[in-house]
Design a protein around this motif. Sequence first.
Motif, PDB file in Angstrom:
ATOM      1  N   ARG A   1       0.800  -1.222   0.000  1.00 15.00           N
ATOM      2  CA  ARG A   1       0.000   0.000   0.000  1.00 15.00           C
ATOM      3  C   ARG A   1       0.836   1.277   0.000  1.00 15.00           C
ATOM      4  O   ARG A   1       0.298   2.366  -0.170  1.00 15.00           O
TER       5      ARG A   1
ATOM      6  N   VAL B   1       0.064   5.321  -5.322  1.00  8.40           N
ATOM      7  CA  VAL B   1      -0.480   3.969  -5.271  1.00  8.40           C
ATOM      8  C   VAL B   1      -1.995   4.060  -5.429  1.00  8.40           C
ATOM      9  O   VAL B   1      -2.654   4.833  -4.726  1.00  8.40           O
TER      10      VAL B   1
ATOM     11  N   PRO C   1      -5.788   1.805  -6.275  1.00  8.56           N
ATOM     12  CA  PRO C   1      -6.437   0.507  -6.384  1.00  8.56           C
ATOM     13  C   PRO C   1      -6.672   0.160  -7.849  1.00  8.56           C
ATOM     14  O   PRO C   1      -7.015   1.027  -8.658  1.00  8.56           O
TER      15      PRO C   1
ATOM     16  N   ASN D   1      -3.438  -3.394  -6.059  1.00  7.37           N
ATOM     17  CA  ASN D   1      -3.018  -2.008  -6.271  1.00  7.37           C
ATOM     18  C   ASN D   1      -2.085  -1.874  -7.468  1.00  7.37           C
ATOM     19  O   ASN D   1      -1.522  -2.862  -7.964  1.00  7.37           O
TER      20      ASN D   1
ATOM     21  N   SER E   1       9.173  -0.985  -0.732  1.00  6.16           N
ATOM     22  CA  SER E   1       7.911  -1.030   0.008  1.00  6.16           C
ATOM     23  C   SER E   1       8.096  -0.395   1.384  1.00  6.16           C
ATOM     24  O   SER E   1       9.132  -0.579   2.039  1.00  6.16           O
TER      25      SER E   1
ATOM     26  N   ARG F   1       0.107   6.316   0.300  1.00  9.29           N
ATOM     27  CA  ARG F   1      -1.023   5.412   0.501  1.00  9.29           C
ATOM     28  C   ARG F   1      -1.932   5.400  -0.730  1.00  9.29           C
ATOM     29  O   ARG F   1      -2.006   6.388  -1.449  1.00  9.29           O
ATOM     30  N   PRO F   2      -2.634   4.303  -0.975  1.00  7.06           N
ATOM     31  CA  PRO F   2      -3.522   4.256  -2.140  1.00  7.06           C
ATOM     32  C   PRO F   2      -4.560   5.368  -2.113  1.00  7.06           C
ATOM     33  O   PRO F   2      -5.115   5.689  -1.062  1.00  7.06           O
TER      34      PRO F   2
END
Length: 878
Positions: A396, A412, A414, A432, A452, A459-460
């Motif tokens: 994420r 990021v 979805p 994602n 990561s 954040r998405p």
Amino acid sequence: MYCSMPCAGQLEFINGGWCMNDEATPTYIDIIDQMTLGLRFLNDTFGIGARPLVAWHIDPFGHSREQASLFAQMGFDGFFFGRLDYQDKEKRQKEKNMEGVWRGSANLNPPSADLFTGVLPNGYNPPDGFCWDQLCADEPIVDDKNSREYNKEKFVSLFLETAKKQSKYYKTNHIIMTMGSDFQYENANVWFKNMDKLIKHVNEKQKDGSKVNVFYSTPSCYLQDLNKAKLTWSVKYDDFFPYADSAHSFWTGYFTSRPALKRYVRRSSALLQVCNQLEVLAGTQANKGPYGRAESTVLRQAMAVAQHHDAVTGTEKQHVANDYAWQLSRGWLACETVIKNALYNLSGNTDKLSICPLLNISLCSVTESEKQFRVMLYNPLGREIAWNVRVPVQGRAYTVANHAGKPLDSQVMPQFFLGLYHHGKSHKPSVNELVFQASAPPLGFSTYTVTSQKGNVARPSPPQRVQHQEVIVIQNEHLQLTFNGTTGLLSSMKNLDSGLFLPVVQNFYWYQGSKGNAENIQTSGAYIFRPNVSTPLPISPKAQLDVVKGRLVEEVRQTFSPWCQQVVRLYQGSRHAEFEWHVGSIPIVDHLGREIITRFDTPLRTKGLFLTDANGREMLTRRRNFRPTWKLNNSEPVAGNYYPITSTLAMKDEKAQVTLVTDRSQGGSSMKDGSLELMIHRRLLFDDFRGVGEALNETGANGQGLTIRGRHLLFLAPPDSSARLSRLAGELQLSEPQLVFGTLHKKSRHPYKDGEFSGLRVALPASVHVLSLSRWDAHTLLLRLELQFEKHDDRNLSRTVTINIARMFSTLDVESFKEMTLGANLRLKDLHRLSWDTVERENEHRSKAMQEPTDPSDMMVTLQPMQIRTFLVRTKAL
């Protein structure tokens, strides 16, 4: 065979020729590559004396003007083909205009792109009554008078009558007769035995006053006699699209048929260019290294086969299409090895490199499973590029750093198309996507490290469901798009740089493919486009909307139906809107074939005019329900107005131009003023009787109808600045950069020793395209440079450009070069083409800069608009 009247002429049997695909679907890059491969084979095998001077296309279904230009620049003297529209042919026969000069370019000065072109009288078949082979039913010639089957006189009379009738359509006393057809010469002995008799007995009639002389010959000899006739020939400026063989049979469906294969061929073309370049820039280290041994030849040969007129066109049987794809996949594997070996040596990289060929369905094991990985972006263009990288990820939050360790913005998001593809039971698709904007130097690569994060970084961006708002707006620095909150459809577009505003409505529609009707049994199929009615039906009048906004990209996600979705994007810094569509599986539960289009409607006053590209190069103006050289009686108002779109479809008025750039070859049109449409997918339930013997009903790995994902780029700009935007974007679509992913070893968790590389000392001007850069032999490379703008495209980018080849490359020492014809099989200084008198000869002139080869002692090369120059460059060992 070919015939002439009177006896001073000849009748000539023609049993061979140089044949290739000149239809709409190949790009000019692929045509040139294919021809170079074939012409070099002939030189290497038979010597320069076997260089073909005449080309013929017996079966392709329509003929591109760009093909004439390319063939002329390759040194061909003439070109003959079999298929043209039946109405066009009738007019040409009446006017004895079956042969003439085809002007292949509106930019190159005559006669550099002029090609003498002839229409064969019987397509690619023998005259009626003269077919002798396993698949023919005509009786053989029996010249034994003692036989009850004696028929010599009947055949001689029929042949003389046929020759007389055919001679009425041609200007000289020479006529050509093709003897053979598809799947014939399975028993060549039967053919030649009968033709020997025919020649003998027809020529015997000269004793009785006949003026017909018959003999075996070649297209080149026939062309030589036409040239010796010293006639004045007509000039053709347009092309031979669309092609119809009867009132309800327009061969315009194949422009879109098998869109997945068309995309695979397009991507394979781009991969091949990368592979070729890295074999030059990395030398022999590209062909053998830690990833094994391989060379680009495997993909080059597969791509050549894929240019067959029943390959990339989509008019082959399903199992044959599968074989074309399999051959391309073998080529991909070979070029992947070449690319990884080259990047290993050029970058000093110790990562485990891989290429993700399934990114089109958001699959990449490296990005989905690794906590840290690298992304290498290779740029095959001669200028620096920016490219929006999108990769599937499970996490994420991520950070991205360039080769120098500088952090970059990332986003990021979805995934929207999650669950729409068949991934197999063993794979759990990522939820994602990571987005960041990368750049790469010319003919080189840049490296990015992705890590990561567990913290609150990138954040998405959650999608926001739109609930009947009045308007939804997304924008970047250059463009603004507005959507109707009630219908969910695009409603307007604004160019923020020029202030240009235009209402634009986009939606998806479908034509019902004809099953045949009382008027005509013709169906819609792999070749033929024949909709039941002229007005398409919307897949849905409304779309459900989700909006995702972030620092790098803003996008509207539209759902029209369970099988039709689209994302409309504006990336940071982009001067176009991206429309990524997802169509399939097309439903057939109602037993109806569907042909899906995307359509853009505006209030532009286009006066029935629109523009299409020719094989990705020059633009041609089209007029609805009109042909430039003959009066069209159009009984299929939609199919008869469809044209091939290899790269670009556009329309304009005095103030604004709307341009669409495609990611593969498609069919398109403007069926009403201010409207553009592109056909993007077809699923049909009946064969169209043109040889496939199957319905165009492709299915995927899950047994359902094939799902297609594609991309269109939409531009809105004043007409005088549109070409600058669309041509540079089109170049990037034809020659896409290549992503390579690195799985980091524990010892290599730091930037590469050489995280950025360019094969050029300085970037080339934006107008110059490195069309070809490949290894020719151990000390020679093949180089083609192209000025990719037309004369009147742009005030600056259409200007003449001069390049110093000696100082062009960063890793190569240029010793000398020689300029070649476009096919690289003859020194340009040794080219001597036939000269033809035309009705416009007094208006023509030769341009020395366009015609004369460059002095090898002078390393400066000058390019004119739309000019391609070809060189064999000698360097120290590659």
